[in-house]
Design a protein around this motif. Sequence first.
Motif, PDB file in Angstrom:
ATOM      1  N   ALA A  27       8.731 -27.649  73.757  1.00 51.53           N
ATOM      2  CA  ALA A  27       8.903 -26.754  74.945  1.00 51.53           C
ATOM      3  C   ALA A  27       7.403 -25.976  74.982  1.00 51.53           C
ATOM      4  CB  ALA A  27      10.017 -25.559  74.589  1.00 51.53           C
ATOM      5  N   PRO A  28       7.251 -25.860  76.352  1.00 52.31           N
ATOM      6  CA  PRO A  28       5.944 -25.234  76.621  1.00 52.31           C
ATOM      7  C   PRO A  28       5.849 -23.592  75.825  1.00 52.31           C
ATOM      8  CG  PRO A  28       6.659 -26.177  78.585  1.00 52.31           C
ATOM      9  CD  PRO A  28       7.870 -26.121  77.571  1.00 52.31           C
ATOM     10  N   PRO A  29       4.977 -23.027  75.466  1.00 54.57           N
ATOM     11  CA  PRO A  29       4.923 -21.788  74.862  1.00 54.57           C
ATOM     12  C   PRO A  29       5.106 -20.780  75.887  1.00 54.57           C
ATOM     13  CG  PRO A  29       2.615 -22.483  75.031  1.00 54.57           C
ATOM     14  CD  PRO A  29       3.485 -23.778  75.179  1.00 54.57           C
ATOM     15  N   LYS A  30       5.538 -19.433  75.561  1.00 56.66           N
ATOM     16  CA  LYS A  30       5.907 -18.556  76.513  1.00 56.66           C
ATOM     17  C   LYS A  30       4.524 -18.058  77.153  1.00 56.66           C
ATOM     18  CE  LYS A  30       7.652 -13.842  76.734  1.00 56.66           C
ATOM     19  NZ  LYS A  30       7.993 -12.730  75.874  1.00 56.66           N
ATOM     20  N   PRO A  31       4.623 -18.030  78.545  1.00 58.46           N
ATOM     21  CA  PRO A  31       3.533 -17.490  79.495  1.00 58.46           C
ATOM     22  C   PRO A  31       2.877 -16.144  78.948  1.00 58.46           C
ATOM     23  CG  PRO A  31       5.192 -18.056  80.754  1.00 58.46           C
ATOM     24  CD  PRO A  31       5.630 -18.278  79.329  1.00 58.46           C
ATOM     25  N   GLN A  32       1.553 -16.155  78.910  1.00 60.31           N
ATOM     26  CA  GLN A  32       0.912 -14.824  78.407  1.00 60.31           C
ATOM     27  C   GLN A  32       0.380 -14.186  79.850  1.00 60.31           C
ATOM     28  OE1 GLN A  32       0.703 -13.910  75.023  1.00 60.31           O
ATOM     29  NE2 GLN A  32       2.240 -15.617  75.217  1.00 60.31           N
ATOM     30  N   VAL A  33       0.607 -12.907  79.641  1.00 60.42           N
ATOM     31  CA  VAL A  33       0.217 -12.049  81.117  1.00 60.42           C
ATOM     32  C   VAL A  33      -0.408 -10.906  80.648  1.00 60.42           C
ATOM     33  CG1 VAL A  33       1.355 -10.779  82.910  1.00 60.42           C
ATOM     34  CG2 VAL A  33       2.532 -13.072  82.028  1.00 60.42           C
ATOM     35  N   ALA A  34      -1.195 -10.466  81.543  1.00 63.10           N
ATOM     36  CA  ALA A  34      -2.146  -9.213  81.277  1.00 63.10           C
ATOM     37  C   ALA A  34      -2.356  -8.434  82.705  1.00 63.10           C
ATOM     38  CB  ALA A  34      -3.405  -9.194  80.691  1.00 63.10           C
ATOM     39  N   THR A  35      -1.966  -7.283  82.790  1.00 62.80           N
ATOM     40  CA  THR A  35      -2.650  -6.672  83.979  1.00 62.80           C
ATOM     41  C   THR A  35      -3.754  -5.575  83.955  1.00 62.80           C
ATOM     42  OG1 THR A  35      -0.892  -4.535  83.522  1.00 62.80           O
ATOM     43  CG2 THR A  35       0.003  -6.215  84.684  1.00 62.80           C
ATOM     44  N   ASP A  36      -4.225  -5.409  85.213  1.00 63.29           N
ATOM     45  CA  ASP A  36      -5.490  -4.552  84.965  1.00 63.29           C
ATOM     46  C   ASP A  36      -5.389  -3.471  86.022  1.00 63.29           C
ATOM     47  OD1 ASP A  36      -8.337  -4.446  84.010  1.00 63.29           O
ATOM     48  OD2 ASP A  36      -8.994  -5.001  85.876  1.00 63.29           O
ATOM     49  N   ALA A  37      -6.115  -2.293  85.628  1.00 68.25           N
ATOM     50  CA  ALA A  37      -6.205  -1.326  86.716  1.00 68.25           C
ATOM     51  C   ALA A  37      -6.907  -1.280  87.682  1.00 68.25           C
ATOM     52  CB  ALA A  37      -6.823   0.004  85.833  1.00 68.25           C
ATOM     53  N   LYS A  38      -6.417  -0.760  88.846  1.00 66.74           N
ATOM     54  CA  LYS A  38      -6.823  -0.972  90.251  1.00 66.74           C
ATOM     55  C   LYS A  38      -8.035   0.033  90.318  1.00 66.74           C
ATOM     56  CE  LYS A  38      -5.904  -0.490  95.212  1.00 66.74           C
ATOM     57  NZ  LYS A  38      -4.984  -0.569  96.187  1.00 66.74           N
TER      58      LYS A  38
END
Length: 194
Positions: A27-38
């Motif tokens: 199974a594919p690994p869990k997606p990795q996510v990051a957010t960035d300040a506007k």
Amino acid sequence: MRRATILLATLALLGVLGVAAALAATAPPKPQVATDAKGDVRSPLDIKRVSLSRSADGRLRASITLTDPWDAKDLLADSGPPGSVCLKAWTTTAPPDTTPDYLACATADKDGELRGSILQERANKLPARTGSADVTRPSDATVTLRFSQTAIGKPATLYAAAETTRPGCPRGSCIDLAPDAPKTLTLKLQEPAK
């Protein structure tokens, strides 16, 4: 007869469990996510979010969303270097104190059409193209790059960060990163050998 039925049921259950374990291992690994300040960069190419995952077909998928809608022509420069939306990838070196090993980038050609390339960084040389990336635009603010793991050397672990560069600007103040250095996204692609 009852023993044979129990034995067959036990073997069937073990077979189902074995198939389930094999599927879980691939199974594919869990997606990795990051957010960035506007507003953390002086550029219209201000990153809002980046996600990195491995698709069921094994290709890598990086989606980079900017705070505002943009067009491929926004990457063209009247003078100086062109703009780009890239995924910086460390496959054999340790981020963030080293140059990334690869860049997966969306750039614009002279007609303002997006194209995707995988570039390998080389010491004291221009980067070498190792493959292409499929580029799609799921929204006016997002670009998605899909590319083969082979194009980046099939690493066991991938460390990555999104990077945008404003066209015509060679200064660091024109570059936005997500996540901000020294952080990176980490995606395990292969299990270590036992």
